[in-house]
Scaffold this motif. Structure first.
Motif, PDB file in Angstrom:
ATOM      1  N   HIS A  20      15.461  43.513  83.226  1.00 14.07           N
ATOM      2  CA  HIS A  20      14.026  43.793  83.273  1.00 14.07           C
ATOM      3  C   HIS A  20      13.542  43.850  84.720  1.00 14.07           C
ATOM      4  O   HIS A  20      12.766  44.751  85.084  1.00 14.07           O
ATOM      5  CB  HIS A  20      13.246  42.719  82.508  1.00 14.07           C
ATOM      6  N   LYS A  24      14.501  47.160  86.299  1.00 13.01           N
ATOM      7  CA  LYS A  24      13.578  48.241  85.965  1.00 13.01           C
ATOM      8  C   LYS A  24      12.266  48.085  86.738  1.00 13.01           C
ATOM      9  O   LYS A  24      11.674  49.064  87.195  1.00 13.01           O
ATOM     10  CB  LYS A  24      13.313  48.264  84.460  1.00 13.01           C
ATOM     11  N   TYR A  25      11.826  46.837  86.873  1.00  7.71           N
ATOM     12  CA  TYR A  25      10.567  46.555  87.567  1.00  7.71           C
ATOM     13  C   TYR A  25      10.669  46.948  89.045  1.00  7.71           C
ATOM     14  O   TYR A  25       9.778  47.599  89.591  1.00  7.71           O
ATOM     15  CB  TYR A  25      10.242  45.070  87.427  1.00  7.71           C
ATOM     16  N   HIS A  26      11.784  46.571  89.667  1.00  8.81           N
ATOM     17  CA  HIS A  26      11.930  46.865  91.089  1.00  8.81           C
ATOM     18  C   HIS A  26      12.171  48.354  91.332  1.00  8.81           C
ATOM     19  O   HIS A  26      11.634  48.930  92.294  1.00  8.81           O
ATOM     20  CB  HIS A  26      13.079  46.046  91.685  1.00  8.81           C
ATOM     21  N   HIS A  47       9.067  50.181  91.448  1.00  9.31           N
ATOM     22  CA  HIS A  47       8.378  50.062  92.735  1.00  9.31           C
ATOM     23  C   HIS A  47       8.795  51.201  93.658  1.00  9.31           C
ATOM     24  O   HIS A  47       7.992  51.693  94.463  1.00  9.31           O
ATOM     25  CB  HIS A  47       8.717  48.704  93.369  1.00  9.31           C
ATOM     26  N   GLY A  85       3.984  46.022  92.405  1.00 10.31           N
ATOM     27  CA  GLY A  85       5.316  45.495  92.098  1.00 10.31           C
ATOM     28  C   GLY A  85       6.076  45.006  93.311  1.00 10.31           C
ATOM     29  O   GLY A  85       7.204  45.438  93.556  1.00 10.31           O
ATOM     30  N   LYS A 121       7.943  37.994  89.148  1.00 18.74           N
ATOM     31  CA  LYS A 121       6.632  38.657  89.209  1.00 18.74           C
ATOM     32  C   LYS A 121       5.493  37.656  89.361  1.00 18.74           C
ATOM     33  O   LYS A 121       4.321  38.029  89.207  1.00 18.74           O
ATOM     34  CB  LYS A 121       6.424  39.495  87.944  1.00 18.74           C
ATOM     35  N   VAL A 136       0.721  43.579  89.541  1.00 18.04           N
ATOM     36  CA  VAL A 136       1.797  43.809  88.570  1.00 18.04           C
ATOM     37  C   VAL A 136       1.906  45.303  88.302  1.00 18.04           C
ATOM     38  O   VAL A 136       0.904  46.007  88.124  1.00 18.04           O
ATOM     39  CB  VAL A 136       1.515  43.051  87.259  1.00 18.04           C
ATOM     40  N   VAL A 169       5.722  48.601  83.449  1.00 18.63           N
ATOM     41  CA  VAL A 169       6.967  49.353  83.245  1.00 18.63           C
ATOM     42  C   VAL A 169       7.272  49.424  81.752  1.00 18.63           C
ATOM     43  O   VAL A 169       6.785  48.626  80.980  1.00 18.63           O
ATOM     44  CB  VAL A 169       8.156  48.726  84.003  1.00 18.63           C
TER      45      VAL A 169
END
Length: 369
Positions: A335, A338-340, A343, A351, A357, A366, A369
């Motif tokens: 997760h 995907k979050y990074h 960004h 992000g 986070k 935030v 995603v």
């Protein structure tokens, strides 16, 4: 004046910022013109030209209902050309989603440079940045559009300098774990009493480990945890307010080059395996003012405990950063991967957390995603 490769490159945003009689820019056929000096002399009156200040005038100049301009008018316009509009890449987009197995296509370096006239990936990048012919706005537009190569793009022409810009991920724990352990041991020993400085006897803690008691360990451990917490703030704060200082970045090649070296190159080439972790020299420079501040604010045993905790989480951060770009991971890390990546490929203005986070939630940055 003919437009050549070294004519300055601007964005539409640059032009839109010049829309007054004191500074009047327009665009036509992809070129940028500073017509401030021509405004009072415009045959149709200054009101007409100011109505289109900061805008494109191609259509209005050939509009017969308004006034179809002659060839001589276009020739006169060429006297005021100052650059051209750059071509915007579109790798980053709001609807981007990271697949579980992310392998972006390689960039065609020749086609990319021919299209954007930004940086030629086939030649050393640092000298190109130093001699930049593009505005800050165009730089920020392009540097946040990722490119991908099989091998690292060169920064320097000479190998002796180039090698200092490339770091394999395991160099980080190899260099900083022994230093972290040394600081932790020193903290425990210093809670017992004064010991020689690191410079006078760097291996001292190893020879005195048998004298460490549970009592001093219990004193150092909270300092270590405090250092962990402080690092999470530094991770977020440096990423958001130092590495992404875009808004306050001066529009000068020297500052654009510094930004590029600090973090811009990572957004420009986010999958470069040898530029995902900090070279030890760079982290050594960045950590110096913070460790100095720790020794000013706290007694030496406490400061060493805090610094060791911060360094431990820095090692975790850099190794995790590499993993987020290049390895298969368990659920939580998948997760965060995907979050990074979002960004980099979705919205670089949100992000900022890499390991978590938490501070993105606190400061409302935030990235969905």
């Amino acid at each position: 004046m003919a437009v050549t490769k070294r004519v300055r490159i601007y964005t539409e945003e640059d032009v839109a910022n010049h829309k007054s009689a004191k500074s009047c820019w327009i665009t036509c056929h992809g070129k940028v013109y500073d017509v401030t000096g021509f405004v009072p002399d415009h045959p149709g009156g200054d009101d007409l030209i100011l109505a289109y200040a900061g805008m494109d005038v191609e259509n209005i100049m050939k509009d017969e209902d308004s006034h179809d301009h002659s060839d001589s008018a276009y020739d006169m316009l060429e006297e005021y050309v100052i650059g051209r509009l750059g071509t915007e890449a579109t790798v980053v987009r709001d609807d981007w989603e990271a697949p579980d197995d992310f392998h972006p296509e390689d960039t065609n370096s020749a086609e990319d440079f021919e299209k954007t006239q930004f940086l030629d990936l086939r030649t050393p990048l640092l000298s190109q940045m130093w001699q930049a012919n593009f505005s800050k706005s165009y730089y920020l537009q392009q540097v946040h559009q990722p490119r991908h190569l099989q091998q690292s793009a060169r920064l320097f022409a000479y190998d002796i300098f180039e090698v200092c810009t490339r770091t394999v991920w395991y160099v980080v724990p190899l260099v900083w774990l022994p230093i972290t352990a040394n600081l932790f041991l020193r903290s425990m020993l210093q809670f017992n009493g004064p010991i020689p400085t690191f410079l006078s006897n760097p291996l001292l803690p190893l020879s005195l480990t048998s004298t460490v008691t549970l009592d001093v360990f219990a004193k150092t451990l909270p300092c270590f945890f405090l250092g962990n917490f402080i690092w999470t703030i530094l991770e977020y704060g440096m990423h958001r307010f130092l590495f992404h200082i875009d808004e306050f970045l001066p529009d000068h090649p020297a500052f654009l080059t510094l930004h590029f070296l600090l973090h811009g190159i990572h957004h420009y080439m986010p999958m470069d395996r040898l530029r995902l972790v900090m070279p030890p020299i760079l982290f050594g420079i960045l950590q110096a003012p913070f460790t100095r501040l720790a020794y000013i604010l706290f007694p030496t045993p406490v400061a060493n405990g805090i610094i060791s905790g911060s360094f431990a989480f820095y090692i975790l951060y850099d190794c995790m950063h590499y993993a987020l770009h290049h390895t298969q991971l368990p659920a939580y890390l998948r997760h965060m991967k995907k979050y990074h990546l979002a960004h980099h490929y979705k919205n670089f203005e949100l992000g900022f957390g890499v390991t978590s986070k938490i501070w993105d939630y606190v400061f409302k940055t935030v990235l969905p995603v």
